[in-house]
Design an enzyme around this catalytic site. Sequence first.
Site, PDB file in Angstrom:
ATOM      1  N   ASP A  74      87.342  35.004 -39.226  1.00  0.00           N
ATOM      2  CA  ASP A  74      86.486  35.761 -38.306  1.00  0.00           C
ATOM      3  C   ASP A  74      85.116  35.828 -38.970  1.00  0.00           C
ATOM      4  O   ASP A  74      84.950  36.487 -40.007  1.00  0.00           O
ATOM      5  CB  ASP A  74      87.064  37.172 -38.094  1.00  0.00           C
ATOM      6  N   SER A 110      70.630  28.848 -28.898  1.00  0.00           N
ATOM      7  CA  SER A 110      70.776  28.584 -27.454  1.00  0.00           C
ATOM      8  C   SER A 110      69.389  28.430 -26.853  1.00  0.00           C
ATOM      9  O   SER A 110      68.430  29.049 -27.320  1.00  0.00           O
ATOM     10  CB  SER A 110      71.489  29.755 -26.773  1.00  0.00           C
ATOM     11  N   TYR A 122      73.079  38.798 -25.410  1.00  0.00           N
ATOM     12  CA  TYR A 122      73.527  37.510 -25.969  1.00  0.00           C
ATOM     13  C   TYR A 122      72.321  36.661 -26.372  1.00  0.00           C
ATOM     14  O   TYR A 122      72.265  36.131 -27.490  1.00  0.00           O
ATOM     15  CB  TYR A 122      74.384  36.746 -24.952  1.00  0.00           C
ATOM     16  N   LYS A 155      70.687  35.072 -30.166  1.00  0.00           N
ATOM     17  CA  LYS A 155      70.254  33.706 -30.475  1.00  0.00           C
ATOM     18  C   LYS A 155      68.791  33.685 -30.924  1.00  0.00           C
ATOM     19  O   LYS A 155      68.387  32.845 -31.726  1.00  0.00           O
ATOM     20  CB  LYS A 155      70.485  32.808 -29.267  1.00  0.00           C
TER      21      LYS A 155
HETATM   22  N1  LIG Z   1      78.570  26.498 -23.704  1.00  0.00           N
HETATM   23  C1  LIG Z   1      77.349  26.912 -23.489  1.00  0.00           C
HETATM   24  O1  LIG Z   1      76.886  26.978 -22.333  1.00  0.00           O
HETATM   25  C2  LIG Z   1      76.465  27.277 -24.669  1.00  0.00           C
HETATM   26  C3  LIG Z   1      75.080  27.170 -24.506  1.00  0.00           C
HETATM   27  C4  LIG Z   1      74.255  27.494 -25.576  1.00  0.00           C
HETATM   28  C5  LIG Z   1      74.812  27.883 -26.788  1.00  0.00           C
HETATM   29  N2  LIG Z   1      76.168  27.981 -26.913  1.00  0.00           N
HETATM   30  C6  LIG Z   1      76.694  28.382 -28.232  1.00  0.00           C
HETATM   31  O2  LIG Z   1      77.468  27.318 -28.738  1.00  0.00           O
HETATM   32  C7  LIG Z   1      78.394  27.835 -29.697  1.00  0.00           C
HETATM   33  C8  LIG Z   1      79.756  27.230 -29.430  1.00  0.00           C
HETATM   34  O3  LIG Z   1      80.230  27.689 -28.178  1.00  0.00           O
HETATM   35  P1  LIG Z   1      81.040  26.760 -27.177  1.00  0.00           P
HETATM   36  O4  LIG Z   1      80.196  26.589 -25.989  1.00  0.00           O
HETATM   37  O5  LIG Z   1      81.561  25.576 -27.867  1.00  0.00           O
HETATM   38  O6  LIG Z   1      82.217  27.784 -26.769  1.00  0.00           O
HETATM   39  P2  LIG Z   1      83.783  27.748 -27.043  1.00  0.00           P
HETATM   40  O7  LIG Z   1      84.283  29.086 -26.591  1.00  0.00           O
HETATM   41  O8  LIG Z   1      84.387  26.538 -26.439  1.00  0.00           O
HETATM   42  O9  LIG Z   1      83.913  27.647 -28.626  1.00  0.00           O
HETATM   43  C9  LIG Z   1      83.582  28.718 -29.469  1.00  0.00           C
HETATM   44  C10 LIG Z   1      84.597  28.780 -30.602  1.00  0.00           C
HETATM   45  O10 LIG Z   1      84.195  29.846 -31.494  1.00  0.00           O
HETATM   46  C11 LIG Z   1      85.356  30.558 -31.884  1.00  0.00           C
HETATM   47  N3  LIG Z   1      84.988  31.921 -32.257  1.00  0.00           N
HETATM   48  C12 LIG Z   1      84.598  32.930 -31.435  1.00  0.00           C
HETATM   49  N4  LIG Z   1      84.399  34.050 -32.155  1.00  0.00           N
HETATM   50  C13 LIG Z   1      84.663  33.745 -33.451  1.00  0.00           C
HETATM   51  C14 LIG Z   1      84.643  34.474 -34.669  1.00  0.00           C
HETATM   52  N5  LIG Z   1      84.333  35.794 -34.677  1.00  0.00           N
HETATM   53  N6  LIG Z   1      84.954  33.831 -35.810  1.00  0.00           N
HETATM   54  C15 LIG Z   1      85.289  32.527 -35.798  1.00  0.00           C
HETATM   55  N7  LIG Z   1      85.353  31.786 -34.686  1.00  0.00           N
HETATM   56  C16 LIG Z   1      85.042  32.387 -33.525  1.00  0.00           C
HETATM   57  C17 LIG Z   1      86.271  30.519 -30.654  1.00  0.00           C
HETATM   58  O11 LIG Z   1      87.623  30.764 -31.020  1.00  0.00           O
HETATM   59  C18 LIG Z   1      86.027  29.116 -30.135  1.00  0.00           C
HETATM   60  O12 LIG Z   1      86.946  28.192 -30.675  1.00  0.00           O
HETATM   61  C19 LIG Z   1      78.328  29.352 -29.570  1.00  0.00           C
HETATM   62  O13 LIG Z   1      77.557  29.879 -30.627  1.00  0.00           O
HETATM   63  C20 LIG Z   1      77.640  29.565 -28.236  1.00  0.00           C
HETATM   64  O14 LIG Z   1      76.947  30.788 -28.199  1.00  0.00           O
HETATM   65  C21 LIG Z   1      77.009  27.675 -25.890  1.00  0.00           C
END
Ligand SMILES: NC(=O)c1ccc[n+]([C@@H]2O[C@H](COP(=O)([O-])OP(=O)(O)OC[C@H]3O[C@@H](n4cnc5c(N)ncnc54)[C@H](O)[C@@H]3O)[C@@H](O)[C@H]2O)c1
Length: 254
Positions: A63, A143, A156, A160
């Site tokens: 975590d 982001s 959120y 970022k």
């Molecule tokens: N998908 C989008 O639209 C988007 C856009 C911009 C930025 N992001 C960022 O990209 C990153 C990855 O997100 P994603 O889109 O792949 O989502 P996702 O939910 O598919 O993957 C995120 C992963 O992080 C893990 N996670 C969450 N909280 C955690 C913690 N406290 N400790 C360890 N692991 C943890 C989850 O279990 C998951 O496997 C994030 O930081 C998210 O904010 C996503």
Amino acid sequence: MQRFEDKCVVVTGAGSGFGEAIAERFAREGASVVVADLNPESSTRVAAEINAAGGRACQKTVDVSEEDQVAVLMQTALDEYGRIDVLVNNAGYSHLSKLLWKISVAEFDAVFAVNARGVFLGCKHVIPAMIEQGGGSIVNIASIGAIAPRPGVTPYNATKGAVLTMTKGLALEVARHNITVNAVNPVAAETGFMKGATGHDVLSDEMRATLTSTIPRGRLAQPRDVAAAVTFLASDDGEFLTGTSINVDGGRSI
Ligand SMILES: NC(=O)c1ccc[n+]([C@@H]2O[C@H](COP(=O)([O-])OP(=O)(O)OC[C@H]3O[C@@H](n4cnc5c(N)ncnc54)[C@H](O)[C@@H]3O)[C@@H](O)[C@H]2O)c1
């Protein structure tokens, strides 16, 4: 092309979405990858798939908001591989989309604990090792919402923004130690993230069309787009880039 042969790369949130694609891409390019995630099932699957494909990966449950767990993660990676060349602080999530004045203090604190404190802790616990080994590279997943926010996910997006400011300040602090610190700003992608933000497992056609209409390139981001930018920043080609960020956004922020 084996840009990361003999390198050890730690990717947080590597059990899904962007992190999974980032871990797989580093492994395909020769790295030993530590697949770290809160979810042991998904990260075990990702590490197994990398190994089955001929790569090298191990799984760690963490975590990122908990300092003792992050310290153990880095120490375990160091014990296993002797060094950490690249840290990708990717773990993160969004609270459910709603107007700022409807968001509770608990929701606000929880998203900052993972998205901002998690990046702080990752950096804090990897930098002493990177200084000692003579260099390294950190890539933080921020982001496009940090610089071009949409309504509904304001706390959120503020997490970022904190990540981008931390990226720049830390880049200055470690520049003379041969450590680069950069960020990537993805636009919306249909990963597990969307469930947290929208409350639905998959985007409705209408929601997908609305999001897509704001992206000049005409599609949402794919995990491979993010993996390509991250590996570029962490590669030798990115050695003079620090404190910067790449907008992986198909032109949305123009
Ligand atoms: N998908 C989008 O639209 C988007 C856009 C911009 C930025 N992001 C960022 O990209 C990153 C990855 O997100 P994603 O889109 O792949 O989502 P996702 O939910 O598919 O993957 C995120 C992963 O992080 C893990 N996670 C969450 N909280 C955690 C913690 N406290 N400790 C360890 N692991 C943890 C989850 O279990 C998951 O496997 C994030 O930081 C998210 O904010 C996503």
